[in-house]
Enzyme design. Structure first.
Site, PDB file in Angstrom:
ATOM      1  N   GLY A   1       0.843  -1.066  -0.012  1.00 26.11           N
ATOM      2  CA  GLY A   1       0.228   0.037   0.176  1.00 26.11           C
ATOM      3  C   GLY A   1       0.975   1.166  -0.044  1.00 26.11           C
ATOM      4  O   GLY A   1       2.033   1.230   0.247  1.00 26.11           O
TER       5      GLY A   1
ATOM      6  N   GLN B   1       8.493  14.782   2.880  1.00 21.74           N
ATOM      7  CA  GLN B   1       8.863  15.597   1.728  1.00 21.74           C
ATOM      8  C   GLN B   1       9.393  16.870   2.032  1.00 21.74           C
ATOM      9  O   GLN B   1       8.648  17.892   2.862  1.00 21.74           O
ATOM     10  CB  GLN B   1       7.600  15.713   0.752  1.00 21.74           C
ATOM     11  CG  GLN B   1       7.046  14.179   0.210  1.00 21.74           C
ATOM     12  CD  GLN B   1       5.783  14.543  -0.552  1.00 21.74           C
ATOM     13  OE1 GLN B   1       4.789  15.046   0.082  1.00 21.74           O
ATOM     14  NE2 GLN B   1       5.437  14.087  -1.626  1.00 21.74           N
TER      15      GLN B   1
ATOM     16  N   GLU C   1      -0.678  17.301 -13.975  1.00 22.79           N
ATOM     17  CA  GLU C   1      -0.507  16.185 -12.921  1.00 22.79           C
ATOM     18  C   GLU C   1      -1.328  16.323 -11.613  1.00 22.79           C
ATOM     19  O   GLU C   1      -2.232  17.285 -11.672  1.00 22.79           O
ATOM     20  CB  GLU C   1       0.903  16.278 -12.508  1.00 22.79           C
ATOM     21  CG  GLU C   1       1.053  17.711 -11.803  1.00 22.79           C
ATOM     22  CD  GLU C   1       2.831  18.023 -11.464  1.00 22.79           C
ATOM     23  OE1 GLU C   1       3.432  17.052 -11.703  1.00 22.79           O
ATOM     24  OE2 GLU C   1       2.985  19.034 -11.081  1.00 22.79           O
TER      25      GLU C   1
END
Length: 638
Positions: free
Chosen positions: A479, A485, A578
């Site tokens: 998963g 980030q 995107e």
């Protein structure tokens, strides 16, 4: 019955012998399986009552593998009790609070506490593994019952480590003790009903890792009747153990185990694990990065020849341990990786481990950083040092639910949220694996079959995701997991694109290895529950535009970052579209391999349109996304 030295210390430590003589305790024996199979009332005024819980010794000595399920219903009306199961486990019921204590080390017991929602009857359950290379722990959980004898609430599933001697005792001839605990009643009694033990057995198989792969998840309920029905209803999923327990046989061994109807909404099934020797963050990361059972890392002994454990599990576990030992903050991960790759010989053992497998290291360290960050954020007093050795609470989340929250007392634990994964939809055929030569054993026909199954289960295709090989393996089988980030809030999330050519550019290693090589990666197909589509929004602004953050917050109705929502926009002015999924939404996705190959001879090049199979193109239409707010702002996300 006779009190043996093996369990006298536990009984004494619980105060079970207080106020009564050794002999009087021995005289107060009863037969739990026979007397309480239907219903019994125990007189507790004279102290301890005890019963042997014998089962056929041939069950525990079998060459097969299985699970014993012990259970009994304790009727409401007596909330002040102390119970013990041999030297393994003690249970104290005091009003609405039930406390569990036990473990392999008497001087360092594991302690759990559960707060009941009402003072009615409750069912005590514990699972004992038996057979070849069984796990080294038991599971304990509480079912609360309403006035209609229906299951109304369920506790977390608690894990308690056991030594070999205790496990053997629990599987053959354990002793159950009970006494009143600080009761104000002149004539304390306890009513017990539906006491019993059942077993599920299957022939031993050489690959232990598959047989016990769900032992540390909510899916452990799928092993036993009627708990499999409880799992299916609460999780709104299907018990699917593949062929790991093929040929299993379920039967009642003694007594009369209860089967309860349900009066409970679909809800999270939580499973709490304690790591006696610490190292939970390293273990959780290895579990997520390598798709290895979390139970694996609670063991003292591992089976030999387990390739995935030796090639991925142990290296990842060691990598995270090295990072923690270096006392580096988790917000430095990207810089630490860059420094290690830019300067051969730097960084000591940690730097060497990163250079050995840079993409595996990147995946593992960003996963660990995200888990640590979430732990620090979720509880007052939590810090990075605490994240390294906190308990792990594994949450089996209903697909259609909103936020998947842990139990009230889980703020001090690492929380892992589990949803259906691509592995459940891959169908029959050889094992799927990712390499520079392509996705092994994956065909267009298997893709079409998986796509049909996903649509039948209420999922819809929303785009492609390109990534490196290690991440592809982790995402499909384990998963999507949040990763740290180092980006502004508007850019944080999981990236997909409706155009496979755009996603293709990311299907490669992010950094060259020690020899300067960059490998081709894999293209994946991403599906979300159809019910989540109202949270998908579209903007004409590029996300780099100064006004983009305000526009996105207006659309989604809460401050960034994205959560159970997604935003689609051009990658640059006039560029291709995107989509970024918020991490909580991304965790709910099901991701399967695409049949579009990546070219090892043209890494970083453009996608050849002729390489897209016609049959895949035919099933890749995208749903419409909203360009205006479609719901009021979410108060809980402000």
């Amino acid at each position: 019955m006779h009190l043996t030295p093996h369990w006298i210390p536990l009984v004494a430590s619980l105060g079970l012998l207080a106020g009564g003589s050794f002999a009087s305790a021995a005289e107060e024996a009863f037969d739990l399986w026979n007397e309480c199979a239907k219903a019994c009332v125990l007189d507790l005024k004279d102290g301890v009552r005890s019963s042997r819980m014998s089962v056929d010794p041939a069950i525990a000595d079998t060459n097969g593998q299985g699970v014993l399920h012990y259970s009994m219903v304790l009727e409401g009306g007596n909330d002040a009790l102390k119970l013990a199961i041999d030297n393994a486990l003690s249970i104290t019921s005091d009003g609405l609070t039930i406390r569990l204590e036990g473990g392999v080390e008497p001087n360092k017991p594991v302690r759990y506490s559960y707060t009941r929602q009402a003072r009615g009857s409750w069912s005590l359950n514990w699972l004992v593994p038996i057979g070849h290379e069984k796990p080294s722990n038991i599971k304990v959980f509480i079912h609360e019952l309403n006035a209609g004898n229906q299951l109304s609430h369920m506790s977390p599933i608690y894990t308690i480590e056991m030594g070999d001697e205790l496990l053997a005792k629990l599987a053959r001839d354990a002793t159950f003790f009970v006494r009143a605990h600080e009761s104000n009643e002149m004539q304390p009694t306890l009513a017990i009903s539906h006491a019993g033990v059942s077993v599920v057995m299957a022939q031993a198989q050489p690959r232990r890792e598959k047989r016990w792969s769900e032992w540390a998840s909510g899916k452990v309920l799928c092993l036993l009747d009627p708990l499999d029905g409880v799992y299916n209803y609460l999780a709104q999923q299907r018990c699917n153990l593949d062929d790991t327990w093929e040929g299993k046989i379920y039967r009642v061994l003694a007594g009369n185990p209860a089967k309860h109807d349900l009066d409970i909404k679909p809800t999270v099934i939580s499973h709490r694990l304690h790591f006696p020797e610490g190292g939970s963050l390293a273990a959780l990361t290895a579990h997520q990065a390598c798709h290895l059972p979390l139970e694996t890392f609670t063991r003292h002994r591992q089976p030999r020849g387990w390739e995935q454990l030796e090639q991925c599990g142990y290296p990842v576990q060691r990598l995270v341990a090295l990072y923690l030992a270096a006392r580096l903050s988790w917000n430095q991960v990207d810089q630490v990786i860059r420094n290690a790759l830019a300067s051969p010989g730097s960084g000591g053992d940690l730097g060497e481990a990163i250079r050995e497998q840079p993409e595996q290291a990147r995946l593992a360290l960003t996963l660990a950083a995200a888990e640590s960050e979430r732990f620090v954020r979720q509880g007052t007093g939590n810090d990075e040092a605490g994240a390294a050795s906190a308990d792990v609470v594994s949450l089996t989340c209903p697909v259609a639910a909103g936020e998947c929250a842990g139990p009230a007392d889980s703020g001090d634990a690492l929380l892992e949220r589990n949803y259906p994964t691509g592995a459940e939809f891959l169908g029959d055929g050889g094992d799927i694996s990712f390499s520079t030569r392509g996705t092994q054993n994956w065909t267009v026909e298997r893709l079409l079959q998986a796509h049909r199954q996903l649509e039948e289960r209420g999922y819809v295709f929303v785009g492609y995701h390109g990534t490196f090989l290690e991440a592809a393996q982790s995402i499909v089988f384990g998963g999507v997991r949040a990763r740290s980030q180092d980006l502004d809030a508007i850019w944080r999330g999981f990236y997909i694109a409706g155009d496979p050519a755009l996603a293709y550019g990311y299907a490669q290693d992010q950094e060259p290895d020690a020899r300067g090589r960059i490998r081709n990666g894999a293209l994946l197909r991403v599906y979300v529950p159809r019910s989540s589509l109202p949270g998908f929004y579209r903007t004409g602004l590029t996300l780099a535009a100064p006004e983009a953050a305000g526009e996105v917050e207006r659309l989604i109705g809460h401050p960034l970052p994205l959560r159970l929502d997604a935003i689609t926009g051009p990658e640059e002015e006039g560029g291709r579209l995107e989509t970024i999924l918020g991490w909580p939404l991304a965790e709910r996705t099901v991701v399967i391999p695409s049949a579009i190959p990546t070219d090892p001879r043209n890494v970083g090049g453009d996608l050849d349109p002729s390489s897209i199979p016609d049959k895949e193109q035919a099933i890749s239409a995208l749903p419409d996304y909203a360009s205006q707010p479609g719901k009021p702002p979410r108060e809980d996300l402000k």
